[in-house]
Design an enzyme around this catalytic site. Structure first.
Site, short mmCIF file in Angstrom:
data_model
loop_
_atom_site.label_atom_id
_atom_site.label_comp_id
_atom_site.label_asym_id
_atom_site.label_seq_id
_atom_site.Cartn_x
_atom_site.Cartn_y
_atom_site.Cartn_z
N ASN A 173 -35.88 15.32 10.46
CA ASN A 173 -35.77 16.35 9.63
C ASN A 173 -35.35 17.84 10.36
O ASN A 173 -36.06 18.16 11.05
CB ASN A 173 -37.19 16.66 9.05
CG ASN A 173 -37.12 17.88 8.04
OD1 ASN A 173 -36.09 18.45 7.74
ND2 ASN A 173 -38.36 18.29 7.76
N LYS A 176 -34.47 20.41 9.53
CA LYS A 176 -34.97 21.76 8.70
C LYS A 176 -33.81 22.64 8.66
O LYS A 176 -32.62 22.43 8.42
CB LYS A 176 -36.21 22.45 9.70
CG LYS A 176 -37.26 21.17 9.54
CD LYS A 176 -38.43 21.65 10.21
CE LYS A 176 -39.78 20.57 10.08
NZ LYS A 176 -41.01 21.38 10.48
N HIS A 182 -43.01 18.64 1.52
CA HIS A 182 -43.05 18.86 2.79
C HIS A 182 -44.06 20.09 2.82
O HIS A 182 -43.99 20.98 2.07
CB HIS A 182 -41.92 19.24 3.47
CG HIS A 182 -42.00 19.46 5.16
ND1 HIS A 182 -42.41 20.61 5.33
CD2 HIS A 182 -41.58 18.56 5.99
CE1 HIS A 182 -42.37 20.22 6.88
NE2 HIS A 182 -41.80 19.14 7.21
N GLU A 235 -44.10 22.56 4.61
CA GLU A 235 -43.67 24.16 4.18
C GLU A 235 -43.29 24.59 3.10
O GLU A 235 -43.70 25.61 2.67
CB GLU A 235 -42.53 23.98 5.34
CG GLU A 235 -42.84 23.90 7.00
CD GLU A 235 -41.87 23.47 7.46
OE1 GLU A 235 -40.51 23.26 7.06
OE2 GLU A 235 -41.85 23.11 8.59
N GLU A 287 -48.29 14.14 7.37
CA GLU A 287 -47.97 15.22 8.16
C GLU A 287 -49.00 16.20 8.44
O GLU A 287 -49.16 17.35 7.37
CB GLU A 287 -46.79 16.03 7.47
CG GLU A 287 -45.43 15.30 7.71
CD GLU A 287 -44.19 16.36 7.20
OE1 GLU A 287 -43.35 16.17 8.12
OE2 GLU A 287 -44.50 16.98 6.18
N GLY A 339 -44.70 21.62 14.45
CA GLY A 339 -44.09 22.71 15.22
C GLY A 339 -45.08 23.46 15.82
O GLY A 339 -44.82 24.73 16.65
N SER A 353 -45.08 17.10 15.45
CA SER A 353 -44.78 16.99 16.82
C SER A 353 -44.64 15.82 17.52
O SER A 353 -45.25 15.58 18.73
CB SER A 353 -46.05 17.75 17.65
OG SER A 353 -45.97 19.22 17.06
#
Length: 254
Positions: free
Chosen positions: A10, A12, A96, A98, A166, A172, A212
């Site tokens: 991904n 992003k 996701h 986010e 996730e 991140g 990560s």
């Protein structure tokens, strides 16, 4: 169980045209296990989908990072599932963290998106995961079960669904769930599918880990029995992504 290892990258909201071409060059030249061992999908930003699709090696595929919840129309800024099908983009990432946390997408909204994308012929990487606060309160399994339950309520055929666990606290941040922590949640997700969907879906659905993942920890994570691959963030923009793909050999040997 015969589940093929799955590695998704991904990218992003990153990259320029020149940077994307460099990443594609690294991928095209990488020596990785064959398609019968690992399925590789990369997910560039929308604007780069056509160039990546046209220049990427044929054994790798592309995914969109999101799509709209219904047929296209007066939804400025959104991209419909039909558009992705028209571009012959086979995969899409939905739910996701986010998008859930920053843009407020609810479990039900994500589930509607998953169901619509599948109905249009797309394959879906459906994301679930808990925040640090939820993990520390001991509600990890409850949270990911609720997210999965919403999807299961709208989806009858799981053939084209990959479930991505996730943990939000490990995206991140440089933190990563230990192999034991990842295995624990993957096991619980599979157990939930067995009890609430079907034993067949539980046995065949690939559950991948995202948080990560890098070249240093991917082999140990891949060695866990219920970890069927990865959804990789920052490391998918680097040469070490090839090493992560190679971790599929660990699962093959196991």
């Amino acid at each position: 169980m015969g589940r093929k290892f799955f590695v998704g990258g991904n990218w992003k909201c990153n990259g320029t045209f020149d940077e994307v071409k460099k990443i594609v060059k690294i991928l095209n030249e990488g020596q990785v296990p064959p398609q019968d061992v690992v399925e590789v999908v990369v997910s560039p930003p929308y604007v780069f989908l056509p160039v990546v699709k046209s220049s990427l090696r044929p054994d790798f595929h592309v995914a969109a990072q999101n799509c709209w919840v219904k047929k296209g129309g007066a939804f400025t800024g959104e991209v419909s599932a039909e558009m992705l099908v028209n571009l012959e983009v086979p995969w899409v990432i939905l739910g996701h963290s986010e998008r859930r946390l920053i843009l407020g997408e609810s479990n039900e909204f994500v589930a509607d998106k998953v169901a619509y994308a599948l109905a249009q012929g797309l394959k879906v990487i459906a994301c679930v995961g808990e925040t640090l606060e939820q993990r520390e309160s001991g509600s990890t399994v409850e949270v990911v079960a609720a997210q999965t339950k919403a999807i299961a309520a709208k989806v009858s055929d799981w053939t084209n669904v990959v479930l991505a666990y996730e943990p939000v606290w490990a995206i991140g941040t440089g933190k990563v769930a230990s192999p034991a922590q990842a295995q624990e949640v993957h096991f619980e997700l599979r157990k939930w599918l067995q009890a609430n969907v079907s034993p067949e879906v539980a046995a065949t659905t690939r559950i991948i880990y995202g948080g990560s993942v890098n070249g240093a920890n991917s082999k140990e994570l891949a060695g866990q029995p219920d970890v069927d691959g990865f959804l990789v963030g920052g490391a998918s923009l680097k040469p070490e992504f090839i090493d992560i793909i190679k971790s599929a050999e660990v699962k093959k040997c196991a």
